[in-house]
Scaffold this motif. Structure first.
Motif, mmCIF file in Angstrom:
data_model
loop_
_atom_site.group_PDB
_atom_site.id
_atom_site.type_symbol
_atom_site.label_atom_id
_atom_site.label_comp_id
_atom_site.label_asym_id
_atom_site.label_seq_id
_atom_site.Cartn_x
_atom_site.Cartn_y
_atom_site.Cartn_z
ATOM 1 N N ARG A 77 15.893 -2.333 24.891
ATOM 2 C CA ARG A 77 14.649 -3.037 24.540
ATOM 3 C C ARG A 77 14.548 -3.579 23.098
ATOM 4 O O ARG A 77 15.394 -3.122 22.262
ATOM 5 C CB ARG A 77 13.329 -1.873 24.679
ATOM 6 N N GLY A 78 14.011 -4.720 22.949
ATOM 7 C CA GLY A 78 13.689 -5.313 21.732
ATOM 8 C C GLY A 78 15.078 -5.792 20.986
ATOM 9 O O GLY A 78 15.123 -5.753 19.967
ATOM 10 N N CYS A 79 16.200 -6.274 21.928
ATOM 11 C CA CYS A 79 17.232 -6.817 21.188
ATOM 12 C C CYS A 79 16.896 -8.015 20.743
ATOM 13 O O CYS A 79 15.759 -8.674 21.044
ATOM 14 C CB CYS A 79 18.389 -7.015 22.183
ATOM 15 N N MET A 80 17.703 -8.424 19.560
ATOM 16 C CA MET A 80 17.353 -9.650 18.708
ATOM 17 C C MET A 80 17.212 -10.829 19.974
ATOM 18 O O MET A 80 16.462 -11.675 19.761
ATOM 19 C CB MET A 80 18.368 -10.026 17.760
ATOM 20 N N GLU A 81 18.147 -10.785 21.100
ATOM 21 C CA GLU A 81 18.269 -11.832 21.824
ATOM 22 C C GLU A 81 16.799 -11.980 22.596
ATOM 23 O O GLU A 81 16.257 -13.210 22.838
ATOM 24 C CB GLU A 81 19.144 -11.665 23.050
ATOM 25 N N THR A 82 16.143 -10.839 22.692
ATOM 26 C CA THR A 82 14.921 -11.160 23.322
ATOM 27 C C THR A 82 13.912 -11.665 22.606
ATOM 28 O O THR A 82 12.608 -12.261 23.032
ATOM 29 C CB THR A 82 14.196 -9.768 23.870
#
Length: 399
Positions: free
Chosen positions: A257-262
């Motif tokens: 959850r909440g990776c920079m990609e998202t």
């Protein structure tokens, strides 16, 4: 017969040191060769003369510091290298020589859902067409650099499961293309090749430590440490898009959850603007509208920059690079994205690391990866084969 430490083996080693220095730089003056190799000016002069007589290098008059000098580059007849870049929506191929000159280049759309067999078939056709365009014999091809938008497993050579091309997972790109073209193929992911391209031809010239950040359908970083790409033991170094920014954030394609990609990749950013700007919106169009003053697009671009800056701050604290180069279409936004990146770096990184860092847009645009593929061959190819194929027999007997 050569023995370690003998005059013949030492001479051979010096030949290879000079060829390697010129091969990596494209062209150098003799004084620059002496500085980069540690050889004396007299030794370099003798070796350059020998290599020129053998057809390995070309020497042309130039100037350095207002004084006459001689520029040394590998001969245009010594061989050619090919770069192939598979992107999310494109295929790009370039043909270059060992003097870092691009002889031909072409790109065409590629359906991301196409099979790998179709993609490699298209690449084979485009490579053969460009070789024919240059008029150079296919036998002059020394190697091919291949870029793919996903991590390559170091042990198996296969494309990882987090690839943007899901239908290609498990494919061995090197074997696929080498089998079609019959020459050595060197493979790396698109972010690493973008870093190599900018290092050799673009915004990374003159530095030894940099990070190339590419934001497109995914987010990745190519890391250059002391002049060399750092891949890590498993080949996955630089997956900056999967740094966690919000552990309660959106679920990423990697499962976390909440990776920079998202918060930064096109697939997550575009839906924020599509209700007001239409379903056919692209990242390139968002950048264009932002530059024209559209408030929603400017806000989104600024937010993306701040999130990227958080990831860059982590890189600064860990690796302390001297330069960060932003690639992909997002770089066209200029200060609209670079300013927020710098703001986040100043806020979250160690002050001394932030002061030493410069953040620049890529100079090569969409060409960075294919030029990096050319640079990959130039960096990986051996010098012995080149010397054996170009130096006269008398030199072989001596060395």
């Amino acid at each position: 017969m050569e023995t370690p430490g003998s005059q013949t083996s030492l001479h051979r080693a010096n030949l290879e040191r000079v060829v390697r220095a010129v091969r990596m730089a494209g062209s150098l003056t003799q004084a620059e060769i002496a500085r980069s190799t540690g050889l004396s000016a007299a030794t370099v002069s003798n070796i350059v003369r020998e290599l020129k007589e053998g057809g390995t290098v070309e020497v042309t008059p130039t100037s350095a510091g207002g004084r006459r000098a001689r520029s040394v580059s590998l001969s245009g007849d010594a061989g050619i290298v090919i770069g192939v870049d598979f992107g999310h929506t494109h295929l790009r191929v370039a043909v270059g020589n060992l003097a870092h000159q691009v002889l031909a280049e072409e790109s065409e759309p590629l359906d991301v859902d196409a099979s790998s067999a179709e993609g490699f078939g298209r690449a084979e056709q485009l490579v053969n067409r460009l070789i024919e365009t240059t008029g150079i014999s296919p036998g002059k091809v020394i190697g091919v650099g291949l870029g793919v938008p996903g991590p390559i497993d170091v042990e198996s050579g296969t494309l990882g499961s987090t690839s943007i091309l899901p239908g290609w997972t498990g494919i061995n790109p090197r074997e696929e293309l080498a089998g079609r073209l019959g020459v050595p193929v060197y493979v790396d992911n698109d972010a690493n090749l973008g870093a190599l391209g900018e290092l050799v031809w673009g915004s990374g010239r003159g530095v030894r430590d940099l990070a190339y950040i590419k934001v497109a359908s995914g987010v990745g970083a190519g890391l250059v440490i002391d002049g060399h790409i750092y891949r890590g033991p498993g080949g996955t170094a630089g997956e900056i898009g999967h740094i966690t920014l919000d552990e309660s954030g959106p679920v990423c394609r990697c499962g976390n959850r909440g990776c920079m990609e998202t918060f930064t990749a096109a697939r997550y950013v575009l839906p924020l603007l599509q209700p007001s700007h239409g379903p056919d919106l692209t990242m390139e169009r968002v950048v264009q509208l932002a530059r024209e003053g559209d408030p929603g697009c400017r806000r989104v671009i600024g937010d993306v920059g701040r999130h990227i800056g958080s990831g860059v701050a982590n890189l600064c604290n860990l690796l302390n690079p001297s330069r960060v180069v932003l690639g992909g279409s997002l770089a066209e936004a200029g200060e609209l994205v670079l300013g927020p990146i710098r703001d986040s770096v100043s806020r979250y990184s160690i002050p001394s690391a932030a002061r030493q860092l410069s953040v620049l847009p890529g100079a090569l645009g969409g060409r960075a990866e294919v030029l990096g593929a050319l640079a990959l061959v130039l960096s990986e190819m051996g010098d012995s084969t080149l010397l054996e194929s170009t130096l006269p027999a008398a030199t072989h007997a001596f060395t």
